[in-house]
Design an enzyme around this catalytic site. Structure first.
Site, PDB file in Angstrom:
ATOM      1  N   GLY A  69     -12.219  -2.557   6.430  1.00  0.00           N
ATOM      2  CA  GLY A  69     -11.703  -2.411   5.054  1.00  0.00           C
ATOM      3  C   GLY A  69     -11.204  -3.777   4.931  1.00  0.00           C
ATOM      4  O   GLY A  69     -10.536  -4.086   3.959  1.00  0.00           O
ATOM      5  N   LYS A 114      -3.281   3.965  -5.594  1.00  0.00           N
ATOM      6  CA  LYS A 114      -3.011   4.465  -4.451  1.00  0.00           C
ATOM      7  C   LYS A 114      -3.607   6.138  -4.047  1.00  0.00           C
ATOM      8  O   LYS A 114      -3.596   6.759  -5.067  1.00  0.00           O
ATOM      9  CB  LYS A 114      -1.553   4.407  -4.134  1.00  0.00           C
ATOM     10  CG  LYS A 114      -1.068   5.069  -2.858  1.00  0.00           C
ATOM     11  CD  LYS A 114       0.273   5.083  -2.496  1.00  0.00           C
ATOM     12  CE  LYS A 114       0.507   5.591  -1.192  1.00  0.00           C
ATOM     13  NZ  LYS A 114      -0.192   5.052  -0.209  1.00  0.00           N
ATOM     14  N   MET A 174      -5.589  -5.029   1.127  1.00  0.00           N
ATOM     15  CA  MET A 174      -4.767  -5.322   2.172  1.00  0.00           C
ATOM     16  C   MET A 174      -5.615  -6.022   3.216  1.00  0.00           C
ATOM     17  O   MET A 174      -5.186  -6.927   3.983  1.00  0.00           O
ATOM     18  CB  MET A 174      -4.262  -3.942   3.000  1.00  0.00           C
ATOM     19  CG  MET A 174      -2.895  -3.351   2.430  1.00  0.00           C
ATOM     20  SD  MET A 174      -1.802  -4.492   2.305  1.00  0.00           S
ATOM     21  CE  MET A 174      -1.422  -4.958   4.122  1.00  0.00           C
ATOM     22  N   THR A 228       4.949   6.408   3.526  1.00  0.00           N
ATOM     23  CA  THR A 228       6.363   6.282   3.971  1.00  0.00           C
ATOM     24  C   THR A 228       7.514   7.259   3.816  1.00  0.00           C
ATOM     25  O   THR A 228       8.449   7.565   4.304  1.00  0.00           O
ATOM     26  CB  THR A 228       6.765   4.862   3.174  1.00  0.00           C
ATOM     27  OG1 THR A 228       5.684   3.899   3.691  1.00  0.00           O
ATOM     28  CG2 THR A 228       7.996   4.415   3.477  1.00  0.00           C
ATOM     29  N   HIS A 266       4.461   3.401  -6.522  1.00  0.00           N
ATOM     30  CA  HIS A 266       3.219   2.559  -5.867  1.00  0.00           C
ATOM     31  C   HIS A 266       2.373   2.315  -7.059  1.00  0.00           C
ATOM     32  O   HIS A 266       2.351   3.155  -8.227  1.00  0.00           O
ATOM     33  CB  HIS A 266       2.502   3.572  -4.972  1.00  0.00           C
ATOM     34  CG  HIS A 266       3.283   3.422  -3.584  1.00  0.00           C
ATOM     35  ND1 HIS A 266       4.267   4.121  -3.250  1.00  0.00           N
ATOM     36  CD2 HIS A 266       2.861   2.398  -2.441  1.00  0.00           C
ATOM     37  CE1 HIS A 266       4.581   3.899  -1.954  1.00  0.00           C
ATOM     38  NE2 HIS A 266       3.897   2.887  -1.475  1.00  0.00           N
ATOM     39  N   HIS A 267       1.424   1.227  -6.887  1.00  0.00           N
ATOM     40  CA  HIS A 267       0.308   1.082  -7.779  1.00  0.00           C
ATOM     41  C   HIS A 267      -0.546   2.466  -8.264  1.00  0.00           C
ATOM     42  O   HIS A 267      -0.736   3.344  -7.457  1.00  0.00           O
ATOM     43  CB  HIS A 267      -0.533  -0.192  -7.216  1.00  0.00           C
ATOM     44  CG  HIS A 267      -1.110   0.244  -5.885  1.00  0.00           C
ATOM     45  ND1 HIS A 267      -2.253   0.540  -5.766  1.00  0.00           N
ATOM     46  CD2 HIS A 267      -0.440   0.091  -4.753  1.00  0.00           C
ATOM     47  CE1 HIS A 267      -2.448   1.104  -4.328  1.00  0.00           C
ATOM     48  NE2 HIS A 267      -1.397   0.593  -3.745  1.00  0.00           N
TER      49      HIS A 267
HETATM   50  P1  NAD Z   1      -8.371  -0.941  -1.220  1.00  0.00           P
HETATM   51  O1  NAD Z   1      -9.205   0.292  -1.825  1.00  0.00           O
HETATM   52  O2  NAD Z   1      -8.215  -2.126  -1.755  1.00  0.00           O
HETATM   53  O3  NAD Z   1      -9.419  -1.402   0.080  1.00  0.00           O
HETATM   54  C1  NAD Z   1      -9.805  -0.234   0.739  1.00  0.00           C
HETATM   55  C2  NAD Z   1     -11.241  -0.832   1.437  1.00  0.00           C
HETATM   56  O4  NAD Z   1     -11.620  -0.012   2.552  1.00  0.00           O
HETATM   57  C3  NAD Z   1     -12.278  -1.131   0.367  1.00  0.00           C
HETATM   58  O5  NAD Z   1     -12.734  -2.530   0.434  1.00  0.00           O
HETATM   59  C4  NAD Z   1     -13.496  -0.206   0.622  1.00  0.00           C
HETATM   60  O6  NAD Z   1     -14.591  -0.595   0.357  1.00  0.00           O
HETATM   61  C5  NAD Z   1     -13.150  -0.134   2.339  1.00  0.00           C
HETATM   62  N1  NAD Z   1     -13.777   1.088   3.026  1.00  0.00           N
HETATM   63  C6  NAD Z   1     -14.065   2.232   2.540  1.00  0.00           C
HETATM   64  N2  NAD Z   1     -14.700   2.790   3.542  1.00  0.00           N
HETATM   65  C7  NAD Z   1     -14.861   2.222   4.368  1.00  0.00           C
HETATM   66  C8  NAD Z   1     -15.311   2.303   5.960  1.00  0.00           C
HETATM   67  N3  NAD Z   1     -16.037   3.497   6.153  1.00  0.00           N
HETATM   68  N4  NAD Z   1     -15.442   1.245   6.689  1.00  0.00           N
HETATM   69  C9  NAD Z   1     -14.647   0.263   6.357  1.00  0.00           C
HETATM   70  N5  NAD Z   1     -14.404  -0.124   5.249  1.00  0.00           N
HETATM   71  C10 NAD Z   1     -14.261   0.878   4.186  1.00  0.00           C
HETATM   72  O7  NAD Z   1      -7.235  -0.162  -0.519  1.00  0.00           O
HETATM   73  P2  NAD Z   1      -5.593  -1.059   0.030  1.00  0.00           P
HETATM   74  O8  NAD Z   1      -4.897  -1.137  -1.231  1.00  0.00           O
HETATM   75  O9  NAD Z   1      -6.221  -2.177   0.700  1.00  0.00           O
HETATM   76  O10 NAD Z   1      -5.011   0.101   1.149  1.00  0.00           O
HETATM   77  C11 NAD Z   1      -6.020   0.545   2.073  1.00  0.00           C
HETATM   78  C12 NAD Z   1      -5.133   1.612   2.774  1.00  0.00           C
HETATM   79  O11 NAD Z   1      -3.847   1.134   3.290  1.00  0.00           O
HETATM   80  C13 NAD Z   1      -4.494   2.763   1.869  1.00  0.00           C
HETATM   81  O12 NAD Z   1      -4.414   3.976   2.794  1.00  0.00           O
HETATM   82  C14 NAD Z   1      -3.234   2.444   1.736  1.00  0.00           C
HETATM   83  O13 NAD Z   1      -2.158   3.550   1.302  1.00  0.00           O
HETATM   84  C15 NAD Z   1      -2.852   1.607   3.035  1.00  0.00           C
HETATM   85  N6  NAD Z   1      -1.640   0.744   3.160  1.00  0.00           N
HETATM   86  C16 NAD Z   1      -0.830   0.844   4.031  1.00  0.00           C
HETATM   87  C17 NAD Z   1       0.172  -0.311   4.104  1.00  0.00           C
HETATM   88  C18 NAD Z   1       1.047  -0.060   5.606  1.00  0.00           C
HETATM   89  O14 NAD Z   1       2.083  -0.645   5.630  1.00  0.00           O
HETATM   90  N7  NAD Z   1       0.922   0.812   6.404  1.00  0.00           N
HETATM   91  C19 NAD Z   1       0.461  -1.035   3.095  1.00  0.00           C
HETATM   92  C20 NAD Z   1      -0.269  -1.030   2.162  1.00  0.00           C
HETATM   93  C21 NAD Z   1      -1.319  -0.177   1.903  1.00  0.00           C
END
Ligand code: NAD
Length: 265
Positions: A10, A159, A15, A166, A155-156
């Site tokens: 990702g 999501k 993130m 959380t 959240h944005h």
């Molecule tokens: P985002 O949509 O900006 O990014 C997700 C990325 O994953 C995209 O670029 C997408 O192309 C990629 N992706 C999709 N399928 C994939 C695969 N099979 N292999 C590799 N990459 C793949 O989302 P985001 O805002 O970066 O959030 C990502 C996740 O993290 C969400 O589930 C969000 O809720 C979570 N999150 C968790 C925390 C935490 O502290 N745990 C904080 C922020 C976001």
């Protein structure tokens, strides 16, 4: 000391880019690989740092793991794909730090079993920010002292899951800190279905989704003539990065699944 070789899945997401940059800037880590179908064959440095660094984004995780042989994989992808990514990485004996949310209880049990079967640790944290974890801890501490509580998370708009991981984890910790469930305020007539939010252990959970928010949460406790509000606010996704790096540094101290950052604090 050898650097910790990290692969980020990702990596082109919101993130993933922060995490990729932080890993590449950490003195004890090396950004060895990046996987994201959205950026195949692009240099991850150009996407995450603004200059090339010689690491191309791959689209196929098994091939990337085989080629890079990372010490740790960090996953910030999507609830629909994270289980597949973990199945591949844990089978390849790669410890995983997972920020992706949306895990069901069954998913967590499956990850726990995979960790045991392959003898590989995995940290899954619905929230990697220090403040959010303290907010959860304080909410659990307050939980036995009040009969009523509600959670409002904001959240944005992009999501994928609701309520947030959380919020669910907070409710779970609040429930575990009490003998009896919270008392639910029952509204006699709900004019608009869903107005009172979801419910877990007597705690109403409300999920707000709007552009402009990063990840905020308020836990409100109701008492006689008083309200206690514990609130955590974020202004940038950078708040999650130190927790992710901490998990990467410490993951090898653990066996199996670690669920929640609080176990590392
Ligand atoms: P985002 O949509 O900006 O990014 C997700 C990325 O994953 C995209 O670029 C997408 O192309 C990629 N992706 C999709 N399928 C994939 C695969 N099979 N292999 C590799 N990459 C793949 O989302 P985001 O805002 O970066 O959030 C990502 C996740 O993290 C969400 O589930 C969000 O809720 C979570 N999150 C968790 C925390 C935490 O502290 N745990 C904080 C922020 C976001």
């Amino acid at each position: 000391m050898d650097k910790i070789r990290v692969l980020v899945t990702g990596a082109c997401g919101q993130m993933g880019r922060y995490v990729a940059r932080a890993v590449s800037e950490a003195k004890d880590m090396e950004l060895a690989g990046a996987v994201d179908p959205a950026g195949i064959d692009h240099d991850i440095g150009e996407i995450a740092l603004g200059h090339p660094m010689g690491v191309k984004v791959a689209g196929h995780l098994p091939a990337a793991l085989d080629q890079v042989k990372p010490d740790v994989m960090i996953d910030f992808t999507h609830p629909d794909v994270v289980m597949d990514n973990l199945t591949v990485a844990l089978k390849a004996s790669v410890p995983c730090v997972v920020g992706t949310t949306g895990f069901s209880d069954t998913d967590i049990k499956v990850v726990e079993r995979m960790c045991k079967r392959h003898g590989v640790p995995c940290v899954v944290a619905p929230n990697f920010s220090l403040g959010a974890n303290l907010m959860m801890r304080f909410a659990a501490e307050a939980a036995p002292h009040y009969e009523y509580a509600e959670i409002i998370e904001r959240h944005h708009e992009r999501k994928a899951d609701a309520p947030s991981g959380t919020a669910l984890k907070t409710a779970e910790m609040m429930e575990a800190a009490r003998r009896d469930p919270f008392r639910l305020v029952v509204t006699g007539y709900e004019k608009l279905g869903g107005s009172r939010g979801g419910e877990m252990g007597g705690i109403r959970i409300h999920a707000v989704r709007l552009p402009g928010y990063v990840a905020n949460q308020e836990v409100a406790f109701g008492g006689v003539g008083e309200t206690l509000v514990i609130e955590h606010l974020t202004t940038s996704r950078e708040c999650f990065v130190p927790g992710v790096l901490l998990a990467v540094r410490r993951i090898r101290e653990f066996d199996g699944l670690v669920y929640g950052l609080e176990k590392l604090l």
